[in-house]
Design a protein around this motif. Structure first.
Motif, short mmCIF file in Angstrom:
data_model
loop_
_atom_site.label_atom_id
_atom_site.label_comp_id
_atom_site.label_asym_id
_atom_site.label_seq_id
_atom_site.Cartn_x
_atom_site.Cartn_y
_atom_site.Cartn_z
N SER B 507 0.86 -1.18 0.00
CA SER B 507 0.00 0.00 0.00
C SER B 507 0.89 1.22 0.00
N LEU B 508 0.37 2.31 -0.52
CA LEU B 508 1.14 3.55 -0.50
C LEU B 508 1.11 4.10 0.92
N ASP B 509 2.26 4.57 1.34
CA ASP B 509 2.39 5.11 2.70
C ASP B 509 1.55 6.38 2.80
N SER B 510 1.05 6.62 3.99
CA SER B 510 0.22 7.83 4.19
C SER B 510 1.01 9.09 3.86
N SER B 511 2.34 8.99 3.94
CA SER B 511 3.17 10.17 3.66
C SER B 511 3.51 10.31 2.18
N SER B 512 3.10 9.34 1.37
CA SER B 512 3.52 9.33 -0.04
C SER B 512 2.99 10.56 -0.80
N LYS B 513 3.90 11.21 -1.52
CA LYS B 513 3.47 12.35 -2.34
C LYS B 513 2.65 11.86 -3.52
N SER B 514 3.16 10.86 -4.20
CA SER B 514 2.42 10.33 -5.35
C SER B 514 1.23 9.53 -4.86
N PRO B 515 0.04 9.78 -5.46
CA PRO B 515 -1.17 9.06 -5.01
C PRO B 515 -1.31 7.71 -5.70
N VAL B 516 -0.35 7.37 -6.57
CA VAL B 516 -0.54 6.17 -7.38
C VAL B 516 0.81 5.55 -7.71
N THR B 517 0.81 4.22 -7.89
CA THR B 517 2.01 3.53 -8.38
C THR B 517 1.57 2.22 -9.01
N VAL B 518 2.53 1.42 -9.40
CA VAL B 518 2.20 0.09 -9.92
C VAL B 518 2.93 -0.97 -9.09
N VAL B 519 2.27 -2.08 -8.90
CA VAL B 519 2.88 -3.18 -8.13
C VAL B 519 2.54 -4.50 -8.79
N ASN B 520 3.55 -5.35 -8.89
CA ASN B 520 3.34 -6.70 -9.40
C ASN B 520 4.46 -7.57 -8.84
N LEU B 521 4.16 -8.28 -7.77
CA LEU B 521 5.20 -8.98 -7.01
C LEU B 521 5.19 -10.48 -7.26
N THR B 522 6.36 -11.06 -7.13
CA THR B 522 6.46 -12.52 -7.18
C THR B 522 7.68 -12.98 -6.41
N ASN B 523 7.81 -14.30 -6.31
CA ASN B 523 9.01 -14.88 -5.72
C ASN B 523 9.69 -15.71 -6.78
#
Lengths: 683, 683
Positions: B507-523
């Protein structure tokens, strides 16, 4: 036998206590890190008591090493002296004090606990009371006086007492004696051990002693306006030997508690009598024989009028009481001071402990001359001239015990050389001596002086002669190897930058049952003046050609002949000449103590390759010259060196006509002296 | 940045102080011997503050090791917590207390002095006062109250204070704060760290907590006949977080002294408000929600009515005041207790520190299953089934940093797989991402999640599921590898005796300036089910034959095709088949947090030689199957293992039609879950 581990046993109070312990029949093991003490004090304790002190150079904080000592010996109790002790220094480096004193004690107690050793006498101090005058009715100071040390040294003592109290509270099988010393003074009456402070002495008497000996200009008296009979403050001074005895009393108190009973209790050790600074001053001036310079200066902050001990508890419970006076202490201090103006330090003298494990080697090192002795056999283990070794030796002391060792460097006694039939008849009485060479006895028998541990040395320096003196003592009991009488033998090495003299002195101990014995001592060093594999290319010059005749077994026949070759005072190369002969320098001895006589030159030996020369002078009437034809031992073969064994006549103990050379009566002295001088040929 | 060395930083007060230090901008180095603390508290501190804590497992008495830490870092000040602290125990093993506490402190101070570090805050205790009621007018207890501890623990604290006073007297450049704690209670509000006493808790609240959680039957109240409002004794309880903040205040006080000014001074840390035993009891029962059993028993020897602190000095001089209430503390304690009923201990969980030097490896060990994770990359460094290793790994953590490492076991992020042109457009805004594979970006860029230190883990145990849970957290700041937004990512491993599940949550941190990002995680674990040199003899069964099309550079084209071979759910031997394909399990995602969705079977793999089988289930819509044809690294070559990288669609970040799979807005959660189940074929 009860075994006591003494920490800090090389220190001032420690060493005096070790003597009292040994004299009271305890077995003693000393552990000391030697940071503030000298191993010399241990050498001297051994010399005084003529017993071996087991010694380990260990810092108590090294609990691993300490633990090994507890593994090795069944220790019954510990007397714990080890610690830094200078009040002034403690205010500058308190951490070192806590580390050494508290850290060391914690480590010691841990190891004790691990080994189930729960008896300890702790060296505390009256310093824990601080200024006892701040309370009403606390002078003389009783043990119940509240504590309040005013410096880190005192803090460490109080902290340690506290730790011990907590330990006892946790396990009341512990038996803990906290001995609070007042002001220890004086020295052992032998004058061989005493206080040897580093730097400027903190205490009154050591300072006065240094004034008396010229190391300090004058004594500063800090205030003469106190409410005492002469205006100077009052302290409780106790003779160190009395103090030492207090430890025996404490040990005995602990040992006599009921089974399973424990204790942790404080006892003051003092005299209960106060002396002023001036009282001490006058007493010491009396000992010295003249007044010493002093100056009255201002009071020292923290000083108070009177800090005298209440010693009722120790007197009653420990059945111990200080007996010696301040005058006794001043006399003993002055005796110690004059005999050891620089304390234990002897110039050019060092102890090397890296060669032989637990055994110490005593080195005298001049620029071009090194001389080394071990305690076993008072054996000369090394002589080096201009960096060249000139005597046969082994690198490990254990090798000296090998059967094949041809007595390298050792002291030979009671009777050097061969004793036919291993028998002597003294004034009609026949003694069977240990036969260690067929039917005969050689060099004193199987357990001759060469294999005995000599105690000491006591070292000293003769600055005029530039000579370092190492004096050892041996006690040879009645019946040793069959010889009669308890014999004390002193072996002194007087080492100069180019020579060494050996002096022997023997006498029957006052306790000896037998009033008579025989003595004929020598040293069995083998010399080689060059690095060559044998001594054949070495030149000899003999100052006699008279020899005592021997049979084919090298046994004396009782007659003397002249050799035709070599000629007297004629230099010859050894080549294939072989000697194992007793040469005669004078027809008889004028005195059993030949040291009184003029020394005669015995021989001169030189080597043109190394340019080295050895001259041997002796007060003795004879010398055995042996060219080492039978040497067969580690690193050395036939003719590796030659021996010059100065002594009484070969056969002196056997043939009545010569016996006066070797028969020693109680009250008489046997003595002998031989000097080995090294030089370069071109000098 | 100011660097603070914290001794005993893994303990109760230490760990709370470390958090406050880090939150106040200090760099912290923790030294702890872990004899009475758990490294878990350090893991959890890191997890809480999302910063690395430099940690050394060192006993302070090992001054050599300690010295190396001082050599390595320029330490500005020390906060010294380390020490044994159980009053009752200290009366039983006082020597261990002196050795640990006093010995440890002496060693620490020596090393500090050697390194010219002369600022220290010492963790003392109100115990040094002992029974302050023995004096008139000393309740509330001021710092001038005479000391007099009544147990060895208190003695050690007082001795240490004394040592520090002596050190300051010897060198007044030292700045020493002696903080005398009253009764610390409570826990961090996160519920992740708190008091974890061994054995029977000595203190009221930890005991009550164990009653509440069922580990103890009832509370014993020692006397209700004291002269207080409810008859029980009064103490000063302080919230541990307030106490921790007192250390920051003390540090700041020391730092703000005039240049060259030193100090050694005592400060009480308490609230100044007394609470009775019943006050505390009622407050805690309120937190728990019901009354807890108790019994009134007789008074305890040594207990007194009131020991409340006078805190004026700390309030005024340190500008510090306790702010939290007893109710706050009880709430936080109960939170900590319910979250960690057994304290830090997690069954089957161990920390191994022997493999990788300073780095810890987190092991979960069941009878037939071992699972190991490192902090860097939250990397799975080992999985063993019935003793057989089934993943590719390195023996040294440093090898994971090698360029050739094909992401063995690592967490991949922010965006797994290939990002064509190393560029993303989110809602009209273009971001340049780090291009680490030609013009494209692979697996998050050069400094992707695989190379980052993940904080934690927080471990827990689900006894019903027989599952050990390891939860790590990563903070990825805005601009990292070019991605926008401050991102928090939690990686959880839920390990059972035969499987492990990986859960991702971002999740984006409450302090994050940018309101959006992309995430796609794996192992990116590589599996090999047998010891064979390659996986060719391994059998696969795929539960889909749909694949995302790629071009020759393996870049997605945005379309999906069906493979004709292999057939869905048809087992085939891998043989010469090679895969590096993104298989599709569902057409799209119904939720950005797929954890809510039902997991689908992705594939089954087995090996007839080892008899092992792996089944992979995931809530994700796709997975990359890679048969390792490019592996070329230490010990591993081509086809050493295969990877099953469950994720969003390959290209999801690139193609607008798929972007909703990966675009994360502030306030939303990204989530994913994949389970790897191992079994024997014959089951």
């Amino acid at each position: 036998m009860t075994t006591i581990l003494v920490t800090g046993g090389a220190g001032y109070i420690g060493s005096h206590t070790v003597i009292e312990l040994i004299n009271s029949g305890f077995r003693v093991i000393v552990v000391d890190n030697l940071v503030n003490a000298s191993y010399d004090s241990i050498s001297r304790v051994e010399y005084i008591v003529k017993k071996k002190v087991i010694f380990y150079e260990i810092d108590l904080r090294d609990s691993e090493k300490l633990s090994k000592v507890f593994d090795k010996y069944k220790i019954d109790a510990v007397i714990h002296f080890a610690g830094l002790k200078a009040v002034g220094e403690s205010t500058k480096i308190p951490l070192e004090y806590f580390d050494n004193n508290v850290g060391g004690t914690i480590s010691l107690l841990k190891v004790m606990k691990q080994h189930d050793v729960k008896n300890i006498v702790f060296s505390s101090s009256a310093t824990v009371y601080g200024d006892a005058t701040r309370f009403k009715d606390m002078i003389p100071i009783p043990e119940k006086c509240p504590t309040g040390p005013t410096n880190p040294y005192g803090h460490t003592k109080l902290v340690i007492e506290g730790i011990m109290r907590d330990i006892y509270a946790s396990d009341n099988k512990w038996r803990i004696a906290l001995l609070r010393y007042f002001n220890p003074i004086g020295a052992h009456q032998s004058g061989l051990i005493g206080e040897d402070p580093t730097g400027i002495p903190n205490n009154l008497l050591p300072f006065l002693a240094q004034v008396a000996i010229g190391r300090r200009q004058k004594l500063n008296v800090f205030g003469n306006d106190y409410d005492s009979h002469d205006g100077t403050p009052i302290r409780d001074y106790i003779h160190v030997v009395d103090l030492a005895k207090g430890h025996i009393a404490a040990l005995s108190y602990l040992a006599n508690l009921k089974p399973k009973e424990g204790i942790c209790r404080e006892w003051n050790l003092g005299t209960g009598k106060g002396s002023t600074v001036f009282d001490i001053y006058h007493s010491f001036c009396k000992a010295v024989g003249h007044d010493l310079p002093y100056e009255i200066v201002g009071r020292r902050s923290g000083d108070v009028l009177n800090l005298t001990a209440c010693v009722t508890r120790a007197n009653e419970e420990l059945k111990w009481k200080a007996k010696l006076t301040v005058d006794d202490a001043c006399r003993d201090l002055w005796n110690w001071t004059t005999k050891n103006p620089q304390g234990f330090a002897t110039p050019h003298y060092h102890i090397a402990d890296h060669l032989y494990g637990e055994q110490r080697i005593h080195d005298v090192i001049f620029e071009n001359f090194k001389f080394s002795v071990a305690n076993v056999g008072a054996t000369i283990v090394d002589v080096e001239v201009n960096g060249h070794p000139v005597v046969c030796n082994f690198q490990r002391l254990s090798d000296y015990a090998a059967k094949e060792n041809p007595y390298f460097g050792a002291t030979i006694g009671r009777v050097a050389n061969r004793l036919p039939g291993a028998k002597i008849v003294i004034e009609g009485h026949t003694y069977d001596i240990d036969a260690n060479e067929g039917k005969n006895s050689l060099h004193g028998g199987s357990h001759g002086f060469n294999s005995k541990y000599f105690f000491g040395p006591v070292t000293s320096y003769d600055s005029k002669a530039e000579a370092v003196i190492l004096k050892f003592v041996d006690f040879d009991s009645d019946g040793s190897n069959g010889y009669p009488g308890d014999l004390n033998t002193y072996v002194s090495y007087i080492v100069t930058p180019h020579s060494y003299k050996i002096e022997y002195e023997s006498s029957l101990d006052s306790s000896s049952k037998s009033p008579v014995t025989v003595v004929n001592l020598t040293n069995h060093s083998y010399f080689h003046l060059s690095d060559e594999s044998n001594i054949n290319e070495t030149d000899f010059k003999l100052y006699t050609n008279k020899c005592i005749d021997t049979d084919t077994s090298l046994l004396p026949t009782g007659t003397i002949s002249k050799l035709t070759q070599p000629k007297v005072m004629e230099k010859f190369r050894l080549g294939s000449n072989a000697f194992d002969n007793c040469f005669v320098l004078s027809d008889d001895v004028e005195s059993l103590d030949t040291r009184k006589l003029k020394a005669k030159k015995a021989l001169e030996v030189s080597n043109s390759k190394s340019n080295l020369q050895l001259k041997v002078y002796t007060t003795e009437p004879a010398f055995q010259l042996y060219t080492g034809d039978e040497i067969a031992v580690k690193n050395y073969g036939k003719r590796s060196g030659f021996a010059v064994e100065t002594s009484r006549f070969l056969g002196a103990a056997t043939f009545e006509k010569w016996q006066r050379q070797v028969i020693l009566h109680k009250g008489d002295l046997y003595g002998a002296s031989t000097t080995y001088v090294f030089s370069s040929l071109d000098h």
